[in-house]
Write a protein that holds these residues in place. Structure first.
Motif, PDB file in Angstrom:
ATOM      1  N   ALA A  64      45.087 -16.134 -25.592  1.00 21.36           N
ATOM      2  CA  ALA A  64      45.184 -15.188 -26.704  1.00 21.36           C
ATOM      3  C   ALA A  64      44.321 -15.744 -27.823  1.00 21.36           C
ATOM      4  O   ALA A  64      44.486 -16.900 -28.223  1.00 21.36           O
ATOM      5  CB  ALA A  64      46.628 -15.035 -27.153  1.00 21.36           C
ATOM      6  N   GLN A  65      43.384 -14.942 -28.298  1.00 26.42           N
ATOM      7  CA  GLN A  65      42.550 -15.333 -29.427  1.00 26.42           C
ATOM      8  C   GLN A  65      43.058 -14.620 -30.675  1.00 26.42           C
ATOM      9  O   GLN A  65      43.263 -13.409 -30.667  1.00 26.42           O
ATOM     10  CB  GLN A  65      41.089 -14.954 -29.190  1.00 26.42           C
ATOM     11  CG  GLN A  65      40.454 -15.684 -28.040  1.00 26.42           C
ATOM     12  CD  GLN A  65      38.995 -15.294 -27.859  1.00 26.42           C
ATOM     13  OE1 GLN A  65      38.453 -14.446 -28.558  1.00 26.42           O
ATOM     14  NE2 GLN A  65      38.360 -15.924 -26.890  1.00 26.42           N
ATOM     15  N   ILE A  66      43.255 -15.401 -31.735  1.00 25.22           N
ATOM     16  CA  ILE A  66      43.718 -14.852 -33.003  1.00 25.22           C
ATOM     17  C   ILE A  66      42.510 -14.682 -33.910  1.00 25.22           C
ATOM     18  O   ILE A  66      41.796 -15.642 -34.191  1.00 25.22           O
ATOM     19  CB  ILE A  66      44.773 -15.767 -33.662  1.00 25.22           C
ATOM     20  CG1 ILE A  66      45.907 -16.093 -32.675  1.00 25.22           C
ATOM     21  CG2 ILE A  66      45.298 -15.136 -34.945  1.00 25.22           C
ATOM     22  CD1 ILE A  66      46.647 -14.900 -32.123  1.00 25.22           C
ATOM     23  N   ARG A  67      42.286 -13.454 -34.353  1.00 26.70           N
ATOM     24  CA  ARG A  67      41.110 -13.117 -35.151  1.00 26.70           C
ATOM     25  C   ARG A  67      41.515 -12.377 -36.418  1.00 26.70           C
ATOM     26  O   ARG A  67      42.595 -11.810 -36.516  1.00 26.70           O
ATOM     27  CB  ARG A  67      40.172 -12.218 -34.350  1.00 26.70           C
ATOM     28  CG  ARG A  67      39.707 -12.839 -33.059  1.00 26.70           C
ATOM     29  CD  ARG A  67      38.816 -11.896 -32.320  1.00 26.70           C
ATOM     30  NE  ARG A  67      38.435 -12.452 -31.026  1.00 26.70           N
ATOM     31  CZ  ARG A  67      37.642 -11.840 -30.187  1.00 26.70           C
ATOM     32  NH1 ARG A  67      37.151 -10.652 -30.463  1.00 26.70           N
ATOM     33  NH2 ARG A  67      37.337 -12.399 -29.039  1.00 26.70           N
ATOM     34  N   ALA A  68      40.580 -12.349 -37.362  1.00 20.26           N
ATOM     35  CA  ALA A  68      40.802 -11.649 -38.623  1.00 20.26           C
ATOM     36  C   ALA A  68      40.872 -10.144 -38.405  1.00 20.26           C
ATOM     37  O   ALA A  68      40.292  -9.610 -37.456  1.00 20.26           O
ATOM     38  CB  ALA A  68      39.678 -11.979 -39.602  1.00 20.26           C
ATOM     39  N   ARG A  69      41.566  -9.479 -39.292  1.00 23.16           N
ATOM     40  CA  ARG A  69      41.523  -8.022 -39.356  1.00 23.16           C
ATOM     41  C   ARG A  69      40.372  -7.649 -40.280  1.00 23.16           C
ATOM     42  O   ARG A  69      40.264  -8.160 -41.397  1.00 23.16           O
ATOM     43  CB  ARG A  69      42.838  -7.465 -39.898  1.00 23.16           C
ATOM     44  CG  ARG A  69      44.001  -7.649 -38.925  1.00 23.16           C
ATOM     45  CD  ARG A  69      45.235  -6.854 -39.342  1.00 23.16           C
ATOM     46  NE  ARG A  69      44.897  -5.446 -39.451  1.00 23.16           N
ATOM     47  CZ  ARG A  69      45.092  -4.722 -40.551  1.00 23.16           C
ATOM     48  NH1 ARG A  69      45.603  -5.262 -41.638  1.00 23.16           N
ATOM     49  NH2 ARG A  69      44.767  -3.444 -40.569  1.00 23.16           N
ATOM     50  N   SER A  70      39.514  -6.765 -39.841  1.00 22.34           N
ATOM     51  CA  SER A  70      38.315  -6.438 -40.612  1.00 22.34           C
ATOM     52  C   SER A  70      38.640  -5.856 -41.984  1.00 22.34           C
ATOM     53  O   SER A  70      37.958  -6.158 -42.964  1.00 22.34           O
ATOM     54  CB  SER A  70      37.414  -5.481 -39.824  1.00 22.34           C
ATOM     55  OG  SER A  70      38.097  -4.281 -39.522  1.00 22.34           O
ATOM     56  N   GLY A  71      39.671  -5.045 -42.077  1.00 29.64           N
ATOM     57  CA  GLY A  71      40.041  -4.455 -43.368  1.00 29.64           C
ATOM     58  C   GLY A  71      40.471  -5.501 -44.382  1.00 29.64           C
ATOM     59  O   GLY A  71      40.098  -5.430 -45.557  1.00 29.64           O
ATOM     60  N   LEU A  72      41.261  -6.489 -43.944  1.00 28.48           N
ATOM     61  CA  LEU A  72      41.659  -7.565 -44.858  1.00 28.48           C
ATOM     62  C   LEU A  72      40.455  -8.391 -45.282  1.00 28.48           C
ATOM     63  O   LEU A  72      40.353  -8.823 -46.428  1.00 28.48           O
ATOM     64  CB  LEU A  72      42.703  -8.482 -44.202  1.00 28.48           C
ATOM     65  CG  LEU A  72      44.129  -7.966 -44.102  1.00 28.48           C
ATOM     66  CD1 LEU A  72      45.019  -8.993 -43.411  1.00 28.48           C
ATOM     67  CD2 LEU A  72      44.691  -7.607 -45.460  1.00 28.48           C
ATOM     68  N   ALA A  73      39.528  -8.584 -44.352  1.00 30.48           N
ATOM     69  CA  ALA A  73      38.355  -9.403 -44.650  1.00 30.48           C
ATOM     70  C   ALA A  73      37.440  -8.715 -45.666  1.00 30.48           C
ATOM     71  O   ALA A  73      37.076  -9.301 -46.685  1.00 30.48           O
ATOM     72  CB  ALA A  73      37.592  -9.726 -43.367  1.00 30.48           C
TER      73      ALA A  73
END
Length: 150
Positions: A64-73
């Motif tokens: 499982a890869q944990i990545r940023a949410r584009s909207g928060l970024a």
């Protein structure tokens, strides 16, 4: 279990934890939620570890890869510090997310806020074999901007 889907066991560590979920039919990522009792104020350039309230049992050769949410970024400057973070198939602890505030404004993390996305991907084990020379390619040793900006 739905036909054609891989089974991933999830264990909830709190009564308020939320199951990861896709926000659209064809989304690659499953949004994951902050499982916190009270709001967390994240100051500019500060980082914090956010619990999700769940643990996973992943099949062998799945991560499982944990990545940023584009909207928060883009809207708030909030991203995952070690992106992508990796949850290995033999890890059984709580999934947590390292968030950092790269903006110049305070940001409030609220209970059950969607804080990151989780992508499940297959990987292979390899056998590294030492050789004297590598096969040649047109690119060769070119890296770090070797194709320029044009």
């Amino acid at each position: 279990m739905a036909k054609g889907l891989l089974r991933v066991d999830i264990h909830f560590l709190s009564k308020t934890a939320k199951k990861p979920e896709k926000m659209s039919n064809f989304a690659a990522g499953y949004d994951i939620y902050a499982d916190i009792d009270e709001d967390i104020e994240l100051k500019p350039m500060a980082r914090t570890l956010i619990p999700t309230g769940f643990a996973l049992s992943l099949p062998k050769n799945l991560e499982a890869q944990i990545r940023a949410r584009s909207g928060l970024a883009i809207n708030h400057g909030i991203t995952v510090l070690n992106s992508p973070g990796t949850i290995d198939s033999d890890y059984r602890g709580e999934v947590k997310v390292i968030l950092i505030n790269l903006s110049d404004k305070d940001f409030t993390i609220q209970k059950n806020m969607r804080i990151a996305q989780m992508i499940l991907t297959q990987h292979e084990s390899v056998d590294f074999v030492e050789v004297q020379l590598l096969d040649q390619t047109e690119r060769g040793e070119g890296g770090f901007g070797h194709t320029s900006l044009k």
